[in-house]
Design a protein around this motif. Structure first.
Motif, mmCIF file in Angstrom:
data_model
loop_
_atom_site.group_PDB
_atom_site.id
_atom_site.type_symbol
_atom_site.label_atom_id
_atom_site.label_comp_id
_atom_site.label_asym_id
_atom_site.label_seq_id
_atom_site.Cartn_x
_atom_site.Cartn_y
_atom_site.Cartn_z
ATOM 1 N N LEU A 61 18.252 53.968 93.688
ATOM 2 C CA LEU A 61 19.385 53.266 94.303
ATOM 3 C C LEU A 61 20.741 53.940 94.079
ATOM 4 O O LEU A 61 21.733 53.536 94.678
ATOM 5 N N TRP A 62 20.795 54.982 93.284
ATOM 6 C CA TRP A 62 22.049 55.698 93.033
ATOM 7 C C TRP A 62 22.574 56.401 94.289
ATOM 8 O O TRP A 62 23.749 56.734 94.377
ATOM 9 N N THR A 63 21.712 56.627 95.266
ATOM 10 C CA THR A 63 22.094 57.411 96.443
ATOM 11 C C THR A 63 23.239 56.776 97.236
ATOM 12 O O THR A 63 24.131 57.481 97.707
ATOM 13 N N LEU A 64 23.243 55.461 97.363
ATOM 14 C CA LEU A 64 24.320 54.814 98.109
ATOM 15 C C LEU A 64 25.615 54.816 97.301
ATOM 16 O O LEU A 64 26.704 54.890 97.871
ATOM 17 N N LEU A 65 25.506 54.774 95.991
ATOM 18 C CA LEU A 65 26.681 54.886 95.126
ATOM 19 C C LEU A 65 27.351 56.250 95.328
ATOM 20 O O LEU A 65 28.570 56.335 95.477
ATOM 21 N N ILE A 66 26.551 57.293 95.372
ATOM 22 C CA ILE A 66 27.088 58.641 95.612
ATOM 23 C C ILE A 66 27.717 58.717 96.999
ATOM 24 O O ILE A 66 28.778 59.325 97.178
ATOM 25 N N PHE A 81 23.930 61.205 102.206
ATOM 26 C CA PHE A 81 23.625 60.214 101.174
ATOM 27 C C PHE A 81 23.640 58.808 101.770
ATOM 28 O O PHE A 81 22.873 57.945 101.353
ATOM 29 N N GLY A 82 24.507 58.586 102.753
ATOM 30 C CA GLY A 82 24.558 57.289 103.420
ATOM 31 C C GLY A 82 23.301 56.992 104.211
ATOM 32 O O GLY A 82 22.802 55.861 104.216
ATOM 33 N N GLY A 86 21.152 54.323 102.703
ATOM 34 C CA GLY A 86 21.039 53.182 103.608
ATOM 35 C C GLY A 86 19.592 52.822 103.877
ATOM 36 O O GLY A 86 19.216 51.643 103.895
ATOM 37 N N GLY A 87 18.758 53.834 104.064
ATOM 38 C CA GLY A 87 17.332 53.580 104.272
ATOM 39 C C GLY A 87 16.684 52.952 103.052
ATOM 40 O O GLY A 87 15.889 52.007 103.169
ATOM 41 N N ILE A 88 17.043 53.455 101.882
ATOM 42 C CA ILE A 88 16.481 52.897 100.644
ATOM 43 C C ILE A 88 16.931 51.455 100.467
ATOM 44 O O ILE A 88 16.134 50.574 100.124
ATOM 45 N N ALA A 93 16.158 45.635 100.364
ATOM 46 C CA ALA A 93 16.495 44.277 100.799
ATOM 47 C C ALA A 93 15.330 43.624 101.537
ATOM 48 O O ALA A 93 14.973 42.473 101.260
ATOM 49 N N GLY A 94 14.744 44.350 102.465
ATOM 50 C CA GLY A 94 13.643 43.792 103.241
ATOM 51 C C GLY A 94 12.440 43.458 102.387
ATOM 52 O O GLY A 94 11.830 42.392 102.536
#
Length: 144
Positions: A61-66, A81-82, A86-88, A93-94
C-alpha cells in the motif's frame, strides 16, 4: 488540483498503509487504537484473514503514498505510482467490502457494529480515492 490531490493521497495512503503496517507488526496495539478488530470480537477465520491481509498490505500500500509525495513535489512519475497504487487500493477496497458482506451474509462475527460501519466508510473512501487517482493519471498520460 495537483497539490490538493497530493495532500489527499498522502493522508489517505498514510492512514491505510500505516494502519495495516501496525496491524501486521502489532495487532493488539492496532486493535486498541481502533484500526482493526480485536481478536475476541471476530470469528477466528476473519481474524486470520485480516492478519494475512495486513502483512501483504504493509508490503504494497506504500505505492499510493509515494504517488502523493511525487505529485506534491511536481514529479511526473506520480502517474505510474498512481496507476499501480490506484489499482492496489481499488482491489484493497473492493476485497475488503466484498469479504465483509459475504461474511455477514453467512453470519460470521466480523466486529462490533461500529467497527464494521467504520470499515465500510473507510474502504469506500479508499476505493473512491483509487478511482479518481487512476482517472487523473490516465488523463495526465493522455495529455502528454
Amino acid at each position: 488540483m495537483g497539490v490538493v490531490w497530493g495532500v489527499v493521497l498522502v493522508a489517505a495512503a498514510a492512514l491505510a498503509w500505516g494502519g495495516q503496517t501496525l496491524a501486521w507488526l502489532n495487532p493488539s496495539l492496532a486493535a486498541s487504537w481502533g484500526l482493526t478488530e480485536a481478536e475476541r470480537e471476530v470469528d477466528p477465520v476473519f481474524h486470520a484473514d485480516g492478519r494475512g491481509e495486513a502483512r501483504f498490505d504493509a508490503l504494497s500500500l506504500w505505492t499510493l503514498l509515494i504517488a502523493g509525495v511525487l505529485l506534491l513535489i511536481g514529479n511526473e512519475a506520480w502517474v505510474y505510482f498512481g496507476l499501480v497504487g490506484g489499482g492496489i487500493y481499488a482491489y484493497f477496497a473492493g476485497r475488503g467490502i466484498s469479504t465483509r458482506l459475504e461474511m455477514q451474509r453467512r453470519n460470521h462475527r466480523i466486529g462490533t457494529a461500529n467497527t464494521v460501519r467504520v470499515a465500510y466508510v473507510f474502504l469506500t473512501l479508499w476505493g473512491l480515492v483509487a478511482i479518481v487517482t487512476i482517472v487523473a493519471a490516465v488523463t495526465e498520460l493522455r495529455s502528454n
